[in-house]
Every structure is written in C-alpha cells, then in structure tokens.
Design a protein around this motif. Structure first.
Motif, PDB file in Angstrom:
ATOM      1  N   SER A   1       0.831  -1.213   0.000  1.00  0.00           N
ATOM      2  CA  SER A   1       0.000   0.000   0.000  1.00  0.00           C
ATOM      3  C   SER A   1       0.861   1.258   0.000  1.00  0.00           C
ATOM      4  N   GLU A   2       1.945   1.241   0.788  1.00  0.00           N
ATOM      5  CA  GLU A   2       2.855   2.388   0.827  1.00  0.00           C
ATOM      6  C   GLU A   2       3.453   2.666  -0.544  1.00  0.00           C
ATOM      7  N   VAL A   3       3.925   1.620  -1.196  1.00  0.00           N
ATOM      8  CA  VAL A   3       4.529   1.773  -2.523  1.00  0.00           C
ATOM      9  C   VAL A   3       3.483   2.198  -3.545  1.00  0.00           C
ATOM     10  N   CYS A   4       2.277   1.657  -3.424  1.00  0.00           N
ATOM     11  CA  CYS A   4       1.193   2.018  -4.343  1.00  0.00           C
ATOM     12  C   CYS A   4       0.879   3.508  -4.250  1.00  0.00           C
ATOM     13  N   ARG A   5       0.744   4.000  -3.022  1.00  0.00           N
ATOM     14  CA  ARG A   5       0.452   5.427  -2.842  1.00  0.00           C
ATOM     15  C   ARG A   5       1.575   6.298  -3.394  1.00  0.00           C
ATOM     16  N   TYR A   6       2.812   5.918  -3.118  1.00  0.00           N
ATOM     17  CA  TYR A   6       3.959   6.695  -3.585  1.00  0.00           C
ATOM     18  C   TYR A   6       4.006   6.737  -5.107  1.00  0.00           C
ATOM     19  N   ALA A   7       3.801   5.570  -5.741  1.00  0.00           N
ATOM     20  CA  ALA A   7       3.855   5.507  -7.202  1.00  0.00           C
ATOM     21  C   ALA A   7       2.731   6.317  -7.837  1.00  0.00           C
ATOM     22  N   ARG A   8       1.545   6.287  -7.237  1.00  0.00           N
ATOM     23  CA  ARG A   8       0.423   7.064  -7.775  1.00  0.00           C
ATOM     24  C   ARG A   8       0.725   8.557  -7.727  1.00  0.00           C
ATOM     25  N   GLU A   9       1.320   8.988  -6.625  1.00  0.00           N
ATOM     26  CA  GLU A   9       1.653  10.409  -6.484  1.00  0.00           C
ATOM     27  C   GLU A   9       2.668  10.839  -7.535  1.00  0.00           C
ATOM     28  N   ARG A  10       3.653   9.982  -7.796  1.00  0.00           N
ATOM     29  CA  ARG A  10       4.711  10.344  -8.741  1.00  0.00           C
ATOM     30  C   ARG A  10       4.263  10.201 -10.191  1.00  0.00           C
ATOM     31  N   LEU A  11       3.467   9.195 -10.484  1.00  0.00           N
ATOM     32  CA  LEU A  11       3.115   8.885 -11.871  1.00  0.00           C
ATOM     33  C   LEU A  11       1.742   9.387 -12.283  1.00  0.00           C
ATOM     34  N   GLY A  12       0.890   9.672 -11.290  1.00  0.00           N
ATOM     35  CA  GLY A  12      -0.474  10.073 -11.603  1.00  0.00           C
ATOM     36  C   GLY A  12      -1.277   8.956 -12.227  1.00  0.00           C
ATOM     37  N   SER A  13      -0.870   7.712 -11.989  1.00  0.00           N
ATOM     38  CA  SER A  13      -1.540   6.572 -12.607  1.00  0.00           C
ATOM     39  C   SER A  13      -2.779   6.161 -11.828  1.00  0.00           C
ATOM     40  N   ARG A  14      -3.822   5.757 -12.566  1.00  0.00           N
ATOM     41  CA  ARG A  14      -5.054   5.264 -11.952  1.00  0.00           C
ATOM     42  C   ARG A  14      -5.293   3.803 -12.332  1.00  0.00           C
ATOM     43  N   SER A  15      -4.284   3.176 -12.928  1.00  0.00           N
ATOM     44  CA  SER A  15      -4.419   1.795 -13.382  1.00  0.00           C
ATOM     45  C   SER A  15      -3.515   0.890 -12.564  1.00  0.00           C
ATOM     46  N   VAL A  16      -4.075  -0.209 -12.054  1.00  0.00           N
ATOM     47  CA  VAL A  16      -3.346  -1.134 -11.190  1.00  0.00           C
ATOM     48  C   VAL A  16      -3.454  -2.548 -11.737  1.00  0.00           C
ATOM     49  N   ILE A  17      -2.318  -3.243 -11.788  1.00  0.00           N
ATOM     50  CA  ILE A  17      -2.277  -4.652 -12.159  1.00  0.00           C
ATOM     51  C   ILE A  17      -1.635  -5.411 -11.002  1.00  0.00           C
ATOM     52  N   LEU A  18      -2.318  -6.420 -10.492  1.00  0.00           N
ATOM     53  CA  LEU A  18      -1.763  -7.213  -9.398  1.00  0.00           C
ATOM     54  C   LEU A  18      -1.082  -8.459  -9.950  1.00  0.00           C
ATOM     55  N   TYR A  19      -0.042  -8.878  -9.276  1.00  0.00           N
ATOM     56  CA  TYR A  19       0.683 -10.088  -9.655  1.00  0.00           C
ATOM     57  C   TYR A  19       0.624 -11.068  -8.483  1.00  0.00           C
ATOM     58  N   HIS A  20      -0.075 -12.194  -8.628  1.00  0.00           N
ATOM     59  CA  HIS A  20      -0.784 -12.651  -9.805  1.00  0.00           C
ATOM     60  C   HIS A  20      -2.000 -13.433  -9.346  1.00  0.00           C
ATOM     61  N   LEU A  21      -2.800 -13.971 -10.280  1.00  0.00           N
ATOM     62  CA  LEU A  21      -4.043 -14.657  -9.943  1.00  0.00           C
ATOM     63  C   LEU A  21      -3.731 -16.050  -9.400  1.00  0.00           C
TER      64      LEU A  21
END
Length: 341
Positions: A299-319
């Motif tokens: 979650s910490e990395v996700c929030r940081y990456a969103r702030e830097r990249l402005g991305s709204r798309s998430v892919i989880l690894y893996h099913l």
C-alpha cells in the motif's frame, strides 16, 4: 457430471461479472496470470467478479534461445506455451503477454532479425487467440528485462511488432523494471511498471527482495513520458541459501515443522535435517529467507507511485488463490481504489 456442472457454473459467473476495457483506455483493474495452464477455480472466479477486474494479462508463452544440440534449431523459439483447461471469461479483456529471455534478445540483437522474430511472435499469439476464442485483441504486452547492451535490439523488436499491430488496431505495451526508468522509453504505447523484485534476491544481506520501498523511491522520482500502469506484488516465496550463496527460489510457504526447521528472530529459517523440497536437496545448516508482500508495504509503494506517476491503473501479480487468500477483500479494494470507471 459434477465437473461439467462446475465448469458451466464458472463460465456463467464470469460472464456476468466482467466489465471490459475502460472507456478512457487509462483507468482499469488488471491482474496477471502467470502459470502454464489456464485453469480458473471457483476462488479465482469470485475474485475476478468481486473486484470487477477489467483485464487479465495472460502469459501466452516465453521466447528462449534454442539449444541446437537438443532441438536441432538455432535462434529464438517459443517455450512453456500456455494450455487452456478453463473457458475464457467473457466480459474480461484478455491481454496476451510474451516473456522474452535476455539470451533470446541478445541473439535478436546480434542477428538483426527483429522483424522476423516479431512476425513469428504475432503469428503465434494470433493462432492461440483464435483457437481459444479470445478476441478481438486490443493490446499485446512484451515482458523483457532488457539491458543497455540489448536495448537497441529490444527497441527494434518493439518497432517491428508495433508495425504489425498498428494496422490491426492493437496497441503494444511493455513491462518496465525500475532500472529501466533511467533509460530511453521504449517505442510502445504504454508501460506497466513492475514494482516487485526490486532487490537482488541472490544477495544474502537482502531482507525482502520482492518489495523494498527505499529502492522504489531511489528510482521513481517523477513522471514518466509514457502512460504507466502500476504492477504490484501479492505473492510469497523462499530464498534458499547455502553458506551465504543463493541456490534456488522455493514456492513452499510453510516451514512450521520443528523437526525440519528452526525459525530465527528475522525472516530466516534454518534447516535442521537433510530432506527434499520441490526437487531440491536441502542440507542441514541451509538457510531459507522467507519473503512476502505485506499489505502495509504494498500500500505504501502504491500510494507513492500514484503520487509520482499520476496513474489510476493497477495490475496485481498474480491470480493465485492461495496467495490472494492472505489478503482481505478491503485490502485488495484499497489497492484498486483509483482504478475506477
């Protein structure tokens, strides 16, 4: 008869739950499927439906360098081709993914046969998709840990593949490792930034090679020139070491047998008795470093990456039902929260 009913039930559940590609082509909920057999379990179906997954990034095959002594061929060849034991979920977009080994890419770079390799990759993807009722394809993704020396070959391969895909209305995307952020962007439509395997798992002084926020922050400083989705880990493994040297990755997740293992104060367990795990001969004194993807760290990395990249798309690894069962519904939704309609 029970197997037939289960098969039909899974198909109907998936048919009712998919959303398809997001309207703006940017915000989506994705997940990788990285096994050699496409087999959707009831747990997988519930996950896809409950979290409204848009896209499954499905590994079709690998491209490796042929061993002429064994195969009689030279150059890149397909390997570990996916088989299909379950129907393709309707309403969920399938994105074929092809992994290219560094050895195969080096051969393409030296031989200058990027166009030939690209044509073979597309022909195989197209044949597999048609055979299993997948399509129409809107995106194909290439996965390769290219280096500075093989960058030109990889870019040539991407250009050749894009020339095939563009007239057919298919976009080309690429995975991107953290170290590749500092390089020239590949000639693709978009990238998926792999925020996992961030550190060298072969080193004995690493605590968790799957995800290290400090490493991510060292590389990820600001915006990236291409549309970028965030790929996050939700898996665990064991790193088997002997005398401080890496031996193998183990997928066994439980080491609670006190006759075989002694747990340390950190995330390492010591082997107490010689035995075999996943075909490997573990010896007394060997060490297994248990690595995972704690939701707090992800979650910490996700929030940081969103702030830097402005991305709204998430892919989880893996099913993978076992790995995903370690997380609550709310925790998964938290990671997907910005990937909305």
């Amino acid at each position: 008869m029970r197997k037939v009913l289960l098969f039909i039930g899974i198909s109907l559940l998936l048919l009712s739950c998919g959303r398809g590609r997001s309207g703006d082509g940017e915000a989506f909920r994705g997940i990788y499927y990285w096994k050699t057999d496409f087999r959707i379990t009831p747990s997988d179906s519930a996950f896809l439906c409950g979290h409204r997954i848009d896209r499954i990034y499905l590994r079709y095959f690998d491209v490796i360098l042929a061993n002429k002594a064994i195969t009689g061929h030279t150059g890149p060849i397909p390997s570990a081709t996916l088989t299909f034991s379950s129907p393709i979920p309707e309403g969920v977009e399938i994105v074929p993914v092809v992994f290219i080994t560094l050895e195969a890419l080096k051969d393409v770079t030296v031989s200058g046969k990027a166009g030939e390799c690209a044509a073979k990759i597309f022909t195989r993807i197209d044949a597999m998709s048609r055979a299993h009722g997948i399509g129409p394809l809107r995106e194909i993704q290439i996965d390769c840990d290219y280096t500075e020396r093989t960058r030109d070959g990889y870019f040539a391969l991407c250009n050749a593949l894009a020339a095939i895909l563009e007239p057919r209305g298919i976009s080309l995307t690429s995975t991107l490792r953290l170290h590749q952020l500092r390089d020239t962007p590949p000639p693709v439509d978009a990238v998926s930034l792999m925020l996992y395997n961030t550190d060298n798992f072969r080193r004995s002084d690493v605590d968790n090679s799957i995800l290290n926020p400090a490493t991510v922050k060292t590389y990820l400083k600001g915006n990236y020139p291409l549309p970028t989705s965030i790929a996050l880990p939700l898996y665990s493994w064991g790193i088997w070491m002997r005398d401080g040297s890496f031996h193998a990755i183990l997928h066994k997740s439980e080491y609670g047998d006190t006759l075989l293992y002694r747990a340390g104060e950190d995330n390492r367990v010591t082997v107490l008795k010689d035995h075999v795990v996943e075909g490997h001969n573990l010896l007394r004194g060997d060490v297994i470093r248990m690595e995972s993807s704690p939701i707090e760290t992800v979650s910490e990395v996700c929030r940081y990456a969103r702030e830097r990249l402005g991305s709204r798309s998430v892919i989880l690894y893996h099913l993978d039902s076992l790995g995903l069962s370690r997380y609550s519904f709310e925790q998964i939704e938290q990671l997907y929260e910005y990937a909305t309609d």
